[in-house]
Design an enzyme around this catalytic site. Structure first.
Site, PDB file in Angstrom:
ATOM      1  N   SER A 170      46.629  93.602 140.572  1.00 31.44           N
ATOM      2  CA  SER A 170      48.002  93.917 140.160  1.00 31.44           C
ATOM      3  C   SER A 170      48.408  95.324 140.564  1.00 31.44           C
ATOM      4  O   SER A 170      49.522  95.743 140.303  1.00 31.44           O
ATOM      5  CB  SER A 170      48.132  93.774 138.643  1.00 31.44           C
ATOM      6  OG  SER A 170      47.171  94.605 138.001  1.00 31.44           O
ATOM      7  N   ASN A 176      43.517  96.657 127.374  1.00 30.27           N
ATOM      8  CA  ASN A 176      44.479  95.860 126.610  1.00 30.27           C
ATOM      9  C   ASN A 176      45.429  96.717 125.782  1.00 30.27           C
ATOM     10  O   ASN A 176      46.643  96.502 125.778  1.00 30.27           O
ATOM     11  CB  ASN A 176      43.744  94.862 125.705  1.00 30.27           C
ATOM     12  CG  ASN A 176      42.910  93.883 126.505  1.00 30.27           C
ATOM     13  OD1 ASN A 176      42.959  93.873 127.731  1.00 30.27           O
ATOM     14  ND2 ASN A 176      42.125  93.060 125.813  1.00 30.27           N
ATOM     15  N   THR A 202      93.749  82.039 129.793  1.00 35.81           N
ATOM     16  CA  THR A 202      92.764  81.215 129.079  1.00 35.81           C
ATOM     17  C   THR A 202      92.655  79.947 129.914  1.00 35.81           C
ATOM     18  O   THR A 202      93.655  79.514 130.511  1.00 35.81           O
ATOM     19  CB  THR A 202      93.208  80.862 127.639  1.00 35.81           C
ATOM     20  OG1 THR A 202      94.403  80.088 127.723  1.00 35.81           O
ATOM     21  CG2 THR A 202      93.463  82.097 126.802  1.00 35.81           C
ATOM     22  N   HIS A 203      91.480  79.389 129.986  1.00 28.74           N
ATOM     23  CA  HIS A 203      91.240  78.220 130.861  1.00 28.74           C
ATOM     24  C   HIS A 203      91.617  78.506 132.306  1.00 28.74           C
ATOM     25  O   HIS A 203      91.955  77.595 133.051  1.00 28.74           O
ATOM     26  CB  HIS A 203      92.014  76.987 130.371  1.00 28.74           C
ATOM     27  CG  HIS A 203      91.887  76.736 128.901  1.00 28.74           C
ATOM     28  ND1 HIS A 203      90.904  75.947 128.351  1.00 28.74           N
ATOM     29  CD2 HIS A 203      92.599  77.220 127.854  1.00 28.74           C
ATOM     30  CE1 HIS A 203      91.029  75.938 127.031  1.00 28.74           C
ATOM     31  NE2 HIS A 203      92.054  76.708 126.700  1.00 28.74           N
ATOM     32  N   SER A 222      83.267  88.652 158.304  1.00 27.12           N
ATOM     33  CA  SER A 222      82.644  87.383 158.658  1.00 27.12           C
ATOM     34  C   SER A 222      82.202  87.463 160.113  1.00 27.12           C
ATOM     35  O   SER A 222      82.879  88.056 160.946  1.00 27.12           O
ATOM     36  CB  SER A 222      83.653  86.249 158.475  1.00 27.12           C
ATOM     37  OG  SER A 222      83.291  85.140 159.278  1.00 27.12           O
ATOM     38  N   LYS A 251      88.436  88.045 158.004  1.00 26.72           N
ATOM     39  CA  LYS A 251      87.864  88.055 156.658  1.00 26.72           C
ATOM     40  C   LYS A 251      87.447  89.441 156.173  1.00 26.72           C
ATOM     41  O   LYS A 251      86.942  90.262 156.919  1.00 26.72           O
ATOM     42  CB  LYS A 251      86.634  87.143 156.605  1.00 26.72           C
ATOM     43  CG  LYS A 251      86.941  85.668 156.727  1.00 26.72           C
ATOM     44  CD  LYS A 251      87.799  85.142 155.597  1.00 26.72           C
ATOM     45  CE  LYS A 251      87.055  85.022 154.299  1.00 26.72           C
ATOM     46  NZ  LYS A 251      86.195  83.867 154.234  1.00 26.72           N
ATOM     47  N   ASN A 279      85.309  90.107 152.800  1.00 32.41           N
ATOM     48  CA  ASN A 279      84.735  89.363 151.675  1.00 32.41           C
ATOM     49  C   ASN A 279      84.158  90.280 150.593  1.00 32.41           C
ATOM     50  O   ASN A 279      83.565  91.306 150.903  1.00 32.41           O
ATOM     51  CB  ASN A 279      83.618  88.448 152.185  1.00 32.41           C
ATOM     52  CG  ASN A 279      84.145  87.397 153.147  1.00 32.41           C
ATOM     53  OD1 ASN A 279      85.264  86.902 152.978  1.00 32.41           O
ATOM     54  ND2 ASN A 279      83.368  87.076 154.160  1.00 32.41           N
ATOM     55  N   GLU A 302      79.962  89.384 144.645  1.00 35.23           N
ATOM     56  CA  GLU A 302      79.306  88.067 144.661  1.00 35.23           C
ATOM     57  C   GLU A 302      77.805  88.193 144.429  1.00 35.23           C
ATOM     58  O   GLU A 302      77.194  87.394 143.718  1.00 35.23           O
ATOM     59  CB  GLU A 302      79.568  87.360 145.991  1.00 35.23           C
ATOM     60  CG  GLU A 302      81.003  86.913 146.155  1.00 35.23           C
ATOM     61  CD  GLU A 302      81.264  86.439 147.574  1.00 35.23           C
ATOM     62  OE1 GLU A 302      81.300  85.226 147.783  1.00 35.23           O
ATOM     63  OE2 GLU A 302      81.421  87.277 148.471  1.00 35.23           O
ATOM     64  N   TYR A 348      44.740  89.158 123.639  1.00 35.76           N
ATOM     65  CA  TYR A 348      45.062  89.383 125.050  1.00 35.76           C
ATOM     66  C   TYR A 348      44.564  88.221 125.906  1.00 35.76           C
ATOM     67  O   TYR A 348      43.460  87.713 125.710  1.00 35.76           O
ATOM     68  CB  TYR A 348      44.431  90.691 125.570  1.00 35.76           C
ATOM     69  CG  TYR A 348      44.752  90.905 127.038  1.00 35.76           C
ATOM     70  CD1 TYR A 348      45.936  91.516 127.428  1.00 35.76           C
ATOM     71  CD2 TYR A 348      43.900  90.423 128.032  1.00 35.76           C
ATOM     72  CE1 TYR A 348      46.258  91.663 128.775  1.00 35.76           C
ATOM     73  CE2 TYR A 348      44.215  90.564 129.382  1.00 35.76           C
ATOM     74  CZ  TYR A 348      45.395  91.180 129.740  1.00 35.76           C
ATOM     75  OH  TYR A 348      45.714  91.315 131.067  1.00 35.76           O
ATOM     76  N   GLN A 354      49.438  89.627 132.250  1.00 35.58           N
ATOM     77  CA  GLN A 354      49.678  90.443 133.442  1.00 35.58           C
ATOM     78  C   GLN A 354      50.956  89.996 134.165  1.00 35.58           C
ATOM     79  O   GLN A 354      51.551  90.751 134.917  1.00 35.58           O
ATOM     80  CB  GLN A 354      48.474  90.340 134.388  1.00 35.58           C
ATOM     81  CG  GLN A 354      48.583  91.201 135.629  1.00 35.58           C
ATOM     82  CD  GLN A 354      47.268  91.265 136.382  1.00 35.58           C
ATOM     83  OE1 GLN A 354      46.304  91.822 135.889  1.00 35.58           O
ATOM     84  NE2 GLN A 354      47.227  90.672 137.556  1.00 35.58           N
ATOM     85  N   LYS A 365      54.703  91.947 134.098  1.00 36.95           N
ATOM     86  CA  LYS A 365      55.213  93.133 134.791  1.00 36.95           C
ATOM     87  C   LYS A 365      56.191  92.832 135.913  1.00 36.95           C
ATOM     88  O   LYS A 365      57.225  93.490 136.034  1.00 36.95           O
ATOM     89  CB  LYS A 365      54.042  93.947 135.340  1.00 36.95           C
ATOM     90  CG  LYS A 365      53.401  94.776 134.260  1.00 36.95           C
ATOM     91  CD  LYS A 365      52.054  95.274 134.687  1.00 36.95           C
ATOM     92  CE  LYS A 365      51.043  95.199 133.597  1.00 36.95           C
ATOM     93  NZ  LYS A 365      50.801  93.845 133.042  1.00 36.95           N
TER      94      LYS A 365
HETATM   95  N1  ARG Z   1      46.164  94.396 134.637  1.00 35.58           N
HETATM   96  C1  ARG Z   1      46.010  93.942 133.306  1.00 35.58           C
HETATM   97  C2  ARG Z   1      47.348  93.501 132.730  1.00 35.58           C
HETATM   98  O1  ARG Z   1      48.318  93.946 133.183  1.00 35.58           O
HETATM   99  C3  ARG Z   1      45.455  95.035 132.466  1.00 35.58           C
HETATM  100  C4  ARG Z   1      44.698  94.538 131.311  1.00 35.58           C
HETATM  101  C5  ARG Z   1      43.498  93.815 131.750  1.00 35.58           C
HETATM  102  N2  ARG Z   1      42.667  93.503 130.641  1.00 35.58           N
HETATM  103  C6  ARG Z   1      41.701  92.604 130.730  1.00 35.58           C
HETATM  104  N3  ARG Z   1      41.018  92.399 129.695  1.00 35.58           N
HETATM  105  N4  ARG Z   1      41.490  91.923 131.838  1.00 35.58           N
HETATM  106  O2  ARG Z   1      47.406  92.715 131.820  1.00 35.58           O
END
Ligand code: ARG
Length: 480
Positions: A39, A125, A170-171, A292, A298, A300, A305, A332, A337, A340
């Protein structure tokens, strides 16, 4: 020597991939599994917050008797140095180290041997849960400024066009006349609520998970008050299992952002409609439109949009996280993960939308003549005529019927209600002619509708000239 970790650990190399050094594992993970689970390419965004958390944790570990003062100083200096390297782009992120936490810990330990003690009483965690809360607090701070900038752009446009009347819908059917400024300020209100929701989310996220460990705290004496104060959290979490499993705060952020996106999409849609030839009320500045590749004429409204379209993505991210959390057992799980990418993408997307909308709104030119022409359509005053009849003693339902019948008669004759004669009205309802003249008579169609806007002055929240001026003043003061 007791407490010595040996060389291998101090290097904190590739072996870290398995979370706790090579100890439990003999070899390297499957390359595809490693790629699948890493990650760092997205969570390095948390680096600053991770380092902040680590500095606080190191300070606390002195009190807990885990680190000497000297070691803590060395660690904090090492962390500062990492922060400088990261912000100058010199830091070398290693994919093999999986995530931001491992990367930073390994880099620290490679330079400061005491870094190997930093993870005492801490797990990724509680670390990641803390980082995310710190991230969100900072993010929302910037969000509020972006929203305010869009609000200011809307207020400025409203201010510049405070006398402009146009049909309210309205509408998507012409309903009653309103002021363009009132229409624009409706969005300023929505945006203000968006800010409030984001601020609320931050308030509830103001709880520190750090110290919850993997899920069950620690046998070491960790003084969480120390870290709480250093990280400026309002409270420490009171249930370690909840603290590492909880992503409610991100759901709240995503929900606030999804709704903000919906508001933006409505603003975008109004402006797209209003800038079409069919409405012709506004024109986007050239810099916020595109041509366009085929049709030379055009121009646009692509920015609006795209903003409208991106709201789909924002809603999607909220659904994604809710779905990740649904049915997840305590505490956990690696599923978490997945929080994110949706949160970061939502944050970037909505920020870009606020920004481009502020620019597009600032670029708008209002076609005052087109607005006046549309606003002068006499049907828009049908309700005002009915109100006039009510003032003259009619029950509203009867008045409604009389005016409805008049509209129909005009339609049948291929004309408009303001062209019906006093006799026409008298034929529909005795005594109505004079009343109707008061509303529909007058020098010009525009003067008539202007009078109608003045007539709304008595009702708080209505689009009257005085009301709008009052609102504009209040917003300008609030947004200063
Ligand atoms: N990259 C992990 C996450 O975002 C960090 C925590 C990982 N913890 C674990 N016990 N594998 O969740």
């Amino acid at each position: 020597m007791a407490g010595s970790l040996g060389e291998g650990h101090a290097q904190a190399g590739e072996g870290f991939v398995r979370g706790s050094g090579k100890g439990r594992f003999q070899g390297e993970p499957d390359p595809e599994a490693a790629r699948f689970s890493r990650s760092v390419h997205f969570d390095k965004r948390l680096a600053k917050h991770d380092l902040e958390g680590s500095r606080a944790h190191a300070t606390m570990l002195v009190q807990a008797g885990v680190l000497t003062r000297r070691e803590a100083v060395a660690i904090r200096r090492g962390l500062d140095r990492l922060e400088r390297e990261i912000s100058s782009g010199k830091f070398r992120w290693k994919d093999s180290l999986e995530d931001v936490h491992m990367n930073l810990e390994a880099a620290l330990t490679a330079r400061v041997p005491a870094g190997a003690k930093l993870h005492t009483g801490r797990s990724r965690n509680d670390q990641v849960a803390t980082d995310l809360r710190l991230w969100m607090r900072e993010q929302v701070g910037g969000d509020i400024l972006s929203i305010a900038a869009l609000q200011k752009a809307l207020v400025k446009l409203a201010e510049k066009n405070r006398e402009v009347i146009l049909p309210g819908y309205t509408h998507l059917q012409r309903a009653q006349p309103v002021l363009l400024a009132h229409h624009l300020l409706a969005y300023v209100e929505m945006l203000e609520r968006d800010k409030g929701r984001l601020e609320d989310a931050v308030k509830r996220a103001d709880v520190m998970p750090l110290g919850s460990g993997a899920l069950a705290g620690s046998t070491l004496k960790l003084n969480r008050e120390v870290t709480r104060k250093l990280l400026r959290f309002g409270k420490v979490s009171t249930n370690s299992m909840d603290a590492v499993a909880d992503r409610d705060f991100l759901v709240e952020y995503l929900a606030a952002v999804a709704l903000a996106g919906v508001h933006l999409s409505r603003l975008a849609e109004d402006l797209i409609l209003f800038s079409s030839t069919e409405f012709g009320f506004v024109r986007f500045g050239e810099r916020f439109t595109t041509g366009s590749s085929l049709m030379p004429q055009k121009k646009n409204p692509d920015m609006a949009e795209l903003v409208r379209g991106k709201s789909g993505r924002l809603t999607g991210h909220l659904m994604a996280l809710l779905t990740v959390l649904k049915g997840l057992p305590l505490t956990y799980n690696r599923d978490l993960q997945e929080d994110k990418e949706c949160v970061f993408d939502a944050a970037d997307t909505v920020r870009a939308c606020w920004g481009v909308m502020a620019g597009a709104v600032t670029s708008l030119e209002v076609d005052v003549g087109a607005c006046a022409y549309a606003a002068s359509a006499p049907e828009l005053l049908a309700t005002d005529v009915a109100d006039g009849l009510v003032e003259a003693g009619w029950a509203f339902r009867q008045a409604h019927q009389v005016v409805g019948a008049a509209v129909r008669r005009a339609e049948e004759r291929g004309t408009r209600i303001d062209r019906l004669t006093r006799e026409d009205w008298e034929g529909l309802a005795k005594g109505s002619g004079v009343v109707v003249e008061k509303v529909l008579g007058g020098s010009s169609a525009l003067a008539r509708v202007r009078k109608a806007m003045v007539a709304r002055s008595g009702v708080v929240g209505a689009p009257s000239f005085v009301g709008v001026v009052r609102e504009l003043r209040a917003w300008a003061k609030k947004l200063r």
